[in-house]
Every structure is written in C-alpha cells, then in structure tokens.
Design a protein around this motif. Structure first.
Motif, PDB file in Angstrom:
ATOM      1  N   UNK A   1       0.776  -1.232   0.000  1.00 35.22           N
ATOM      2  CA  UNK A   1       0.000   0.000   0.000  1.00 35.22           C
ATOM      3  C   UNK A   1       0.809   1.285   0.000  1.00 35.22           C
ATOM      4  N   UNK A   2       2.134   1.184  -0.084  1.00 33.02           N
ATOM      5  CA  UNK A   2       2.933   2.411  -0.061  1.00 33.02           C
ATOM      6  C   UNK A   2       2.735   3.215  -1.344  1.00 33.02           C
ATOM      7  N   UNK A   3       2.631   2.522  -2.468  1.00 30.97           N
ATOM      8  CA  UNK A   3       2.378   3.221  -3.730  1.00 30.97           C
ATOM      9  C   UNK A   3       0.992   3.863  -3.711  1.00 30.97           C
ATOM     10  N   UNK A   4       0.000   3.150  -3.191  1.00 29.64           N
ATOM     11  CA  UNK A   4      -1.344   3.721  -3.108  1.00 29.64           C
ATOM     12  C   UNK A   4      -1.351   4.981  -2.249  1.00 29.64           C
ATOM     13  N   UNK A   5      -0.534   5.017  -1.206  1.00 32.41           N
ATOM     14  CA  UNK A   5      -0.482   6.205  -0.352  1.00 32.41           C
ATOM     15  C   UNK A   5       0.051   7.419  -1.109  1.00 32.41           C
TER      16      UNK A   5
END
Length: 236
Positions: A46-50
């Motif tokens: 989820x780091x890219x989504x953040x």
C-alpha cells in the motif's frame, strides 16, 4: 495511475532485474523494498497507493527495483567479504544504470531515494555515497549500521557501504544540499539507529529532520502515513 513492468539485464550484476515504475512524469523517486523484498512489495503493502495523488498529478515518478539482499547482506551461506562484494555491484547498478535511467526519463539531474526498514539502509547508503546524484533522502524505520550482518568481519567494502562509518569523514559539499528526513516512531525497534544517524549529521552541521512519530510501531501503517508527507516536501 500508470504502472509499467520492466525486466532488464544489468551489466553490473550480470543478471536480470525486475522493476515496477509508477507514473509517466515528475520527480524521479527510487523506492527500495524492505528485507529481501521484491520489486512489487511496496505496491502490495500500500505504499504506492499512499502516494497515488502525487503520481496522478505528475509530481513524482516512482521506480521500485528488486533488491539482491538474498545474495548480499542476508546470504549466510557465503563469507561476509562475499556479501559485501555482492552489494558493491548492486550499488554500481544503481549508480551507473538505474539512477541515470531515471534522470534521463524525467529530465531531472538528480533523484530522490526512499525506503522502509532495510530499504531505508539502501536509500541512505546510496544517497550518502553518491550525493551528487541524490537531492532528497527519505527513510522510514531505517537501520544504518551494516556491521550486524558481517559476523565481526571488516574490510573496505564494508566500510564504504556502512554509512555510520564512512559518513563522518565525507566532506562532499553536496551532502549539505540534500533534503534529508529520517522517519521513525516511538516504538520503532530501529529508533536508536535513527537517533545515532541524526547525531552524526548534527556533528557535521548537515540540516535534516529527525521525525519521531508517537505511539507507532515498526510497521507499514506508519510508513504509509510518512511517505506521502515526505513526498510533499521534495526539493528540486
């Protein structure tokens, strides 16, 4: 949010590497995975989504390469000298292949580097070794002393890939121009490493932000809060 997959042969490593790239323009950010992580880890966690808003607005283009931790620092089947030697080739790949690639694609003359946990080591080691290529360093829960992986062995390859050792004597002027954020948290098992690194930077009068977040652990939830915040502070 655009996403592209790359599989290329690295002349430095003598093998194929895989990578995901998010975005089609913007400031180049090389984002490393955590311990023995693959190129898709930061997406899966989820780091890219953040960072979606920054990617979709064309503010950043994020490069997520594979690590070779299983061949270097975490490879207990070979001598520590071989672990360090293997990492030197990973560093050469970053310096001579990936960073120039990212700079050429985006038309920017430096890159930002970032990573969580052991990815924070990779980001800091590359940034402090090659400050002429790095404008921004963002670490989240990073640990910066590689000697814990060398079983008491020590040589030049270890020294020059251990930021807490080589940074105190490094006087490259570009170090004082870098935007540095050391992100950690109250219950982060790596908080001490961040305080130690902050002390080294303070001793050299290198401006930086030691960001200690309250109540949080060494884990993805706080890193997903930190990453977009830090991206909002990128300096060109």
């Amino acid at each position: 949010m655009t996403e592209k997959y790359y599989n290329w042969y690295s002349n430095q490593l003598g093998t194929h590497l895989e990578m995901l790239v998010f975005g089609d323009r913007g400031y180049p950010v090389i984002l490393f995975p955590t311990t023995k992580g693959r190129y898709f880890q930061n997406k899966d966690e989820g780091l890219i989504e953040s960072a979606r808003w920054f990617i979709e607005q064309g503010l950043v283009k994020i490069y997520c390469p594979d690590s070779i931790d299983h061949l270097s620092w975490y490879n207990k089947e070979v001598h520590p000298a071989a672990r360090a030697y293997n990492h030197t080739w990973y560093d050469k790949m970053l310096n001579e292949e990936l960073a120039p690639w990212a700079m050429h694609e985006t038309g920017v003359n430096k890159v930002a580097v970032a990573g969580c946990s052991f990815g924070g080591y990779h980001a800091a080691n590359f940034a402090f070794k090659h400050p002429d290529k790095v404008s921004n360093l963002f670490t989240m829960g990073g640990a910066f002393d590689i000697k814990q992986f060398t079983d008491g062995f020590y040589n030049d390859d270890i020294f020059y890939n251990n930021p807490v050792d080589f940074l105190p004597g490094d006087n490259n002027p570009a170090l004082w121009q870098m935007n540095i954020i050391l992100g950690t948290s109250e219950h982060d098992m790596c908080k001490g490493y961040n305080i130690d690194m902050s002390n080294i930077l303070n001793a050299k009068h290198i401006n930086h932000w030691l960001d200690i977040r309250p109540f949080a652990n060494h884990d993805w939830p706080i890193w997903r809060e930190m990453f977009p915040h830090y991206l909002s502070l990128i300096k060109g």
